[in-house]
Design an enzyme around this catalytic site. Structure first.
Site, PDB file in Angstrom:
ATOM      1  N   ASP A   1      16.808  14.568  -4.662  1.00  0.00           N
ATOM      2  CA  ASP A   1      16.520  14.085  -3.991  1.00  0.00           C
ATOM      3  C   ASP A   1      16.740  13.491  -3.184  1.00  0.00           C
ATOM      4  O   ASP A   1      17.525  13.559  -2.786  1.00  0.00           O
ATOM      5  CB  ASP A   1      17.711  12.505  -4.962  1.00  0.00           C
ATOM      6  CG  ASP A   1      16.587  11.159  -4.514  1.00  0.00           C
ATOM      7  OD1 ASP A   1      15.663  11.263  -3.298  1.00  0.00           O
ATOM      8  OD2 ASP A   1      16.668   9.824  -4.814  1.00  0.00           O
TER       9      ASP A   1
ATOM     10  N   TYR B   1       2.216   4.345   3.721  1.00  0.00           N
ATOM     11  CA  TYR B   1       2.143   4.915   3.702  1.00  0.00           C
ATOM     12  C   TYR B   1       1.402   6.446   4.971  1.00  0.00           C
ATOM     13  O   TYR B   1       2.189   6.785   5.460  1.00  0.00           O
ATOM     14  CB  TYR B   1       1.134   6.039   2.635  1.00  0.00           C
ATOM     15  CG  TYR B   1       0.605   7.456   2.777  1.00  0.00           C
ATOM     16  CD1 TYR B   1       1.695   8.384   2.275  1.00  0.00           C
ATOM     17  CD2 TYR B   1      -0.175   7.921   3.412  1.00  0.00           C
ATOM     18  CE1 TYR B   1       1.373   9.790   1.690  1.00  0.00           C
ATOM     19  CE2 TYR B   1      -0.459   9.582   3.130  1.00  0.00           C
ATOM     20  CZ  TYR B   1       0.466   9.901   2.565  1.00  0.00           C
ATOM     21  OH  TYR B   1      -0.392  11.879   2.206  1.00  0.00           O
TER      22      TYR B   1
ATOM     23  N   VAL C   1      -6.781  15.815  -0.575  1.00  0.00           N
ATOM     24  CA  VAL C   1      -6.529  17.391  -1.822  1.00  0.00           C
ATOM     25  C   VAL C   1      -6.335  16.963  -3.294  1.00  0.00           C
ATOM     26  O   VAL C   1      -5.474  15.795  -3.317  1.00  0.00           O
ATOM     27  CB  VAL C   1      -5.168  17.910  -1.726  1.00  0.00           C
ATOM     28  CG1 VAL C   1      -4.537  19.459  -2.286  1.00  0.00           C
ATOM     29  CG2 VAL C   1      -5.372  18.907   0.003  1.00  0.00           C
TER      30      VAL C   1
END
Length: 257
Positions: A61, A153, A186
């Site tokens: 993690d 983001y 992508v």
């Protein structure tokens, strides 16, 4: 014929799927030994097994400091100290600013941004001790320009771009190179995770790109092979873009139709 990554030992995060998995595969093909690191235990272990004896899986993690220490120890025990780190793990989330929750924003910061920081910090000592290395941080074209509905983001990807340059300045004296890669669109499982698994038609996006298609994970992996190898020995603190031409224009010059 010598392979491009012969003698390299790499930790690759997010390596159970998508661009991380493609990178792990290409690294093995080019002679590297790879620690396949991911939070997805089943998929990660399966991928490592498929890659063969020069790959090992380790649960990681990226937002947890103790996990990073364990990953570096596992890599060192299996193959020796890492001299390449690929910070490919990341998550995507879409929401307009007024609808962005603090919980979602912090989740992306923890994984994308703090995960990259912890990864870099964890390999500095072993890389310095072994005479240098290469760190490749996955940013995005959203780390170069804004996208509506992607405040969390884009923020983390801009942050990765900045911390990459700081790290390059600090670590160059130790022979440690640090660069960022900036993929465009992508097709990976990360997109499916955002859409709930729904299959998307990428044609409208592809038609706006110079190459008229979206990218493949293997195409990004090839760039990361270059950055992990000695072929990029004079590259550090730089941004490497693979986006089909998305950032080659401005809004009025975009291809349509």
């Amino acid at each position: 014929m010598t392979k491009r990554l012969e003698g390299k030992t790499a930790i690759i995060t997010g390596a159970a799927s998508g661009m991380g998995a493609a990178t792990a595969r290409r690294y093995i093909e080019e002679g590297a030994r790879v620690l396949v690191a991911d939070i997805g235990d089943e998929a990660g272990a399966k991928h490592a097994a498929e890659l063969g004896e020069n790959a090992r899986f380790c649960h990681l993690d990226v937002s947890e400091q103790d996990d990073w220490q364990a990953a570096v120890a596992a890599c060192t025990e299996a193959f020796g100290a890492p001299n390449v780190l690929v910070n490919a793990a990341g998550v995507l989330h879409f929401a307009m600013i007024e609808h962005s929750t603090l919980e979602d924003y912090r989740r992306l910061v923890d994984i994308n941004q703090i995960g990259t920081l912890l990864g870099m910090r964890s390999v500095i000592a072993p890389m310095r001790a072994s005479g240098g290395g290469s760190i490749v941080n996955f940013s995005s074209i959203e780390g170069l320009g804004a996208l509506q509905g992607a405040v969390a983001y884009a923020s983390t990807k801009f942050a990765i771009r900045g911390m990459t340059k700081v790290a390059a300045l600090e670590l160059g004296v130790d022979g440690i190179r640090v660069n960022s890669v900036h993929p465009g669109m992508v097709e990976t499982p990360m997109i499916g995770a955002v859409t709930g698994g729904a299959k998307l038609d990428f044609t409208p996006v592809a038609n706006r790109l110079a190459l008229r298609r979206i990218g493949k994970p293997e195409e990004i992996a090839n760039l990361v092979v270059f950055l992990g190898s000695e072929e990029s020995s004079y590259s550090t603190g730089a941004e490497f873009v693979a986006d089909g031409g998305a950032t080659a224009t401005h809004v009025f010059g975009a291809n349509v139709g």
